[in-house]
Design a protein around this motif. Sequence first.
Motif, PDB file in Angstrom:
ATOM      1  N   MET A  60       0.848  -1.194   0.000  1.00 31.16           N
ATOM      2  CA  MET A  60       0.000   0.000   0.000  1.00 31.16           C
ATOM      3  C   MET A  60       0.885   1.246   0.000  1.00 31.16           C
ATOM      4  N   SER A  61       0.597   2.189  -0.905  1.00 31.35           N
ATOM      5  CA  SER A  61       1.403   3.399  -1.000  1.00 31.35           C
ATOM      6  C   SER A  61       1.154   4.294   0.204  1.00 31.35           C
ATOM      7  N   LEU A  62       2.074   5.261   0.377  1.00 27.05           N
ATOM      8  CA  LEU A  62       1.952   6.177   1.510  1.00 27.05           C
ATOM      9  C   LEU A  62       0.677   7.004   1.411  1.00 27.05           C
ATOM     10  N   ALA A  63       0.351   7.504   0.212  1.00 26.56           N
ATOM     11  CA  ALA A  63      -0.861   8.309   0.038  1.00 26.56           C
ATOM     12  C   ALA A  63      -2.106   7.485   0.327  1.00 26.56           C
ATOM     13  N   SER A  64      -2.111   6.238  -0.128  1.00 24.57           N
ATOM     14  CA  SER A  64      -3.267   5.375   0.132  1.00 24.57           C
ATOM     15  C   SER A  64      -3.385   5.065   1.617  1.00 24.57           C
ATOM     16  N   SER A  65      -2.248   4.881   2.296  1.00 24.47           N
ATOM     17  CA  SER A  65      -2.290   4.617   3.737  1.00 24.47           C
ATOM     18  C   SER A  65      -2.822   5.816   4.501  1.00 24.47           C
ATOM     19  N   ILE A  66      -2.373   7.014   4.097  1.00 23.89           N
ATOM     20  CA  ILE A  66      -2.846   8.229   4.770  1.00 23.89           C
ATOM     21  C   ILE A  66      -4.349   8.387   4.573  1.00 23.89           C
ATOM     22  N   ARG A  67      -4.831   8.137   3.370  1.00 25.25           N
ATOM     23  CA  ARG A  67      -6.263   8.268   3.107  1.00 25.25           C
ATOM     24  C   ARG A  67      -7.063   7.259   3.923  1.00 25.25           C
ATOM     25  N   THR A  68      -6.561   6.040   4.038  1.00 25.56           N
ATOM     26  CA  THR A  68      -7.267   5.010   4.813  1.00 25.56           C
ATOM     27  C   THR A  68      -7.356   5.391   6.286  1.00 25.56           C
ATOM     28  N   VAL A  69      -6.234   5.856   6.851  1.00 23.51           N
ATOM     29  CA  VAL A  69      -6.220   6.253   8.262  1.00 23.51           C
ATOM     30  C   VAL A  69      -7.110   7.476   8.479  1.00 23.51           C
ATOM     31  N   ALA A  70      -7.127   8.409   7.523  1.00 22.68           N
ATOM     32  CA  ALA A  70      -7.956   9.605   7.669  1.00 22.68           C
ATOM     33  C   ALA A  70      -9.431   9.250   7.686  1.00 22.68           C
ATOM     34  N   VAL A  71      -9.847   8.361   6.802  1.00 20.83           N
ATOM     35  CA  VAL A  71     -11.254   7.928   6.795  1.00 20.83           C
ATOM     36  C   VAL A  71     -11.587   7.193   8.085  1.00 20.83           C
ATOM     37  N   TRP A  72     -10.679   6.331   8.535  1.00 24.58           N
ATOM     38  CA  TRP A  72     -10.915   5.604   9.790  1.00 24.58           C
ATOM     39  C   TRP A  72     -11.007   6.563  10.972  1.00 24.58           C
ATOM     40  N   GLU A  73     -10.179   7.587  10.980  1.00 24.46           N
ATOM     41  CA  GLU A  73     -10.192   8.557  12.072  1.00 24.46           C
ATOM     42  C   GLU A  73     -11.499   9.320  12.112  1.00 24.46           C
ATOM     43  N   MET A  74     -11.998   9.719  10.958  1.00 26.74           N
ATOM     44  CA  MET A  74     -13.270  10.447  10.917  1.00 26.74           C
ATOM     45  C   MET A  74     -14.410   9.570  11.394  1.00 26.74           C
ATOM     46  N   ASN A  75     -14.461   8.335  10.929  1.00 25.74           N
ATOM     47  CA  ASN A  75     -15.536   7.435  11.351  1.00 25.74           C
ATOM     48  C   ASN A  75     -15.454   7.133  12.836  1.00 25.74           C
TER      49      ASN A  75
ATOM     50  N   LEU B 142       1.213  -0.449   8.571  1.00 26.80           N
ATOM     51  CA  LEU B 142       1.302   0.970   8.219  1.00 26.80           C
ATOM     52  C   LEU B 142       2.483   1.621   8.929  1.00 26.80           C
ATOM     53  N   ARG B 143       3.115   2.541   8.226  1.00 25.60           N
ATOM     54  CA  ARG B 143       4.213   3.287   8.830  1.00 25.60           C
ATOM     55  C   ARG B 143       3.679   4.334   9.803  1.00 25.60           C
ATOM     56  N   ALA B 144       4.511   4.689  10.772  1.00 26.85           N
ATOM     57  CA  ALA B 144       4.077   5.679  11.769  1.00 26.85           C
ATOM     58  C   ALA B 144       3.765   7.023  11.121  1.00 26.85           C
ATOM     59  N   SER B 145       4.509   7.396  10.091  1.00 30.61           N
ATOM     60  CA  SER B 145       4.246   8.665   9.410  1.00 30.61           C
ATOM     61  C   SER B 145       2.862   8.674   8.779  1.00 30.61           C
ATOM     62  N   ALA B 146       2.448   7.554   8.181  1.00 30.70           N
ATOM     63  CA  ALA B 146       1.117   7.484   7.580  1.00 30.70           C
ATOM     64  C   ALA B 146       0.032   7.571   8.644  1.00 30.70           C
ATOM     65  N   ILE B 147       0.275   6.955   9.808  1.00 30.64           N
ATOM     66  CA  ILE B 147      -0.723   6.986  10.878  1.00 30.64           C
ATOM     67  C   ILE B 147      -0.882   8.398  11.426  1.00 30.64           C
TER      68      ILE B 147
ATOM     69  N   ALA C  65      -4.128  13.348  11.592  1.00 35.71           N
ATOM     70  CA  ALA C  65      -4.188  14.806  11.681  1.00 35.71           C
ATOM     71  C   ALA C  65      -4.895  15.435  10.490  1.00 35.71           C
ATOM     72  N   LEU C  66      -4.912  14.753   9.347  1.00 31.61           N
ATOM     73  CA  LEU C  66      -5.445  15.354   8.117  1.00 31.61           C
ATOM     74  C   LEU C  66      -6.913  15.767   8.229  1.00 31.61           C
ATOM     75  N   PRO C  67      -7.818  14.945   8.812  1.00 34.74           N
ATOM     76  CA  PRO C  67      -9.218  15.398   8.913  1.00 34.74           C
ATOM     77  C   PRO C  67      -9.371  16.674   9.743  1.00 34.74           C
ATOM     78  N   TYR C  68      -8.632  16.781  10.824  1.00 31.65           N
ATOM     79  CA  TYR C  68      -8.746  17.968  11.673  1.00 31.65           C
ATOM     80  C   TYR C  68      -8.151  19.196  10.969  1.00 31.65           C
ATOM     81  N   PHE C  69      -7.061  18.985  10.231  1.00 33.97           N
ATOM     82  CA  PHE C  69      -6.485  20.086   9.457  1.00 33.97           C
ATOM     83  C   PHE C  69      -7.491  20.581   8.417  1.00 33.97           C
TER      84      PHE C  69
END
Length: 601
Positions: free
Chosen positions: A1-16, A277-282, A287-291
């Motif tokens: 899984m790419s870094l961008a895809s990992s970030i998007r997955t974690v962001a959606v999970w965080e919002m839900n 997942l890498r720590a950077s992606a997590i 943080a992305l949804p809140y930003f």
Amino acid sequence: MSLASSIRTVAVWEMNRSMTTMGRNVLPLAAGLLVLLVLVTAFAAQSGVHMQDGMYRIGIDDPDVARVVAPDSRFAAYLDSGPALWENRFAYDIVILNGEVYAADTDKGRAALKTLERDNEGYVSHVAAGEPDLFAAYPLWIDLQYVKSEIDFLATQSGQQVGAPADARVPLTPAGPVEAVTLPPSAMPVSEDDLREHLAEAGGGHPLERYTGIVSGDSAMDRFRTPSELSAPLPFDAIILVFVFIFPLYFTSQFFMMSVMNERVGRAGEALLSTPLRASAIVVGKALPYFTIMILISAAITLFAGAPMTILLPLIPVVLFFLANALIIGMAARSFKELSFVSIFFSTLATSYLFFPAVFANTHIISIISPLTLIVLETQGDGFTAMEYVYSTVLFFATSIILFYAGIVNFREERLFSEKTLTSRLADFVSGGIDRDHPHLSLFLLAAFTIPFVFMAQMLTLVLFFNIPMPLSLILLTVSAAFIEEFAKSIGLYAVARERPGFLTPKNLLLGAVVIGLGFLAGEKLLLFATLAQITESIFGSVLFLSLQVLWMPLLLHITGVLITGGFLLLWGRHAYGPGLVAASVVHSLYNLHFLMGALL
């Protein structure tokens, strides 16, 4: 899984997750408080704030005189006969007998007298507005056209004279041809009825109506004042608008902080840590949804207020700064009680750093250290340059990046679920960035990376001590700047000695002091010359950065300070870190005071 895809997955999970867990408990309460805040604000705007009602007692013997203070709710007026008022005169702040005013010889009595003077001026304006010949009472009207000050605050540093010369009373002789000045038109661009309405409302409107801007509005009549109505252009409107921005931004960052804390307390974060997942992606994904929410809130407020969208640019580093600190606080606090204490402490410091300089937006170059000053300038129509943007935001960008990096490096199980004290956890965060195989290179980079935090802390002390009379303010700045620098230089060495006591030997101490001194000097030179030239050349900035005059001298000072603190650690252990830090700060302060006194004498 790419870094961008990992970030998007974690962001959606965080919002839900946030909407399902915190949403049931926190979001309804937050929405209710927000609605209550709006209702209270609207009520206060309509009916005013009544905390000062009846604060002054005034005794009057004439009903006609009582009309002067009748509209002012700050006065509790009492009508009585002259002898009765004089007998009980000490029960009043002001007594008016036969047209004579007697004020109590107290601070409250003098404040009441000043308020009475303003009420009398407003009453006179109201009466004069009804006179048939308006311009007989007010023959002079001033058309205000504010011009940005071009005063050079650095002129005195180069020996230039900015005041009036000694022979200012000697008439000047024109050096060139004298040109006739075009007289202004005799007719005023506003009607006499508008002038009468302005006089009638003088002193009776909202306190912010005397200032122009987004909140109070701007009209042709706002430019015209009688001489008694002249006042300095204070950025009250813009600062209020800035507060409207900052409050929801900081409030939203609290949800991010609580999300990190909830995962630690409930150990729900173990599920994320067990994934590939890498720590950077997590971290970025969380943080992305809140930003995004914070930027959307800022854009909505900007559109609603009719402000230029360019004010979002200074808000971006502030948003990142709030989120980065929320991440570290959420990772370091052991309980929600500790989380509340640390977050309140941080909000106090951040508010001081952001708001206090903005008050001097029109008067002093020091105001440029706050990104909110750029918002004030933009809402006033002055705008800001690219270099001013760099001056105001580079520290926020730099500290945010470093804090996010520290959070990513330490986002692992042994850090998140440790039960150590707050100070121990923060020391572990610092030591987490020190490579065991290359400790001296890590100390060099760590010393350089502390520079943005050092400058920000020193700028905060500059804000706090700016209005204290000299030379006390300069002494306080000197001592505080020295302590902040010595703490930043020694924190890496303390963290290594705490984690690996055998590392601190005389040889490693000497080598570590040299690399820390070099890293600290390189970092402060790079950031100083790239961003803070204007501030550092002022008298207050020179106190903070006067050790940068000759390269070998500050390098020797930095190495000496680290050797002093490290020597205490080497001889008496980590419990001697505090005394060692004080000793190094004293030496550093004496060095700064020596050069400061030499520069001022």
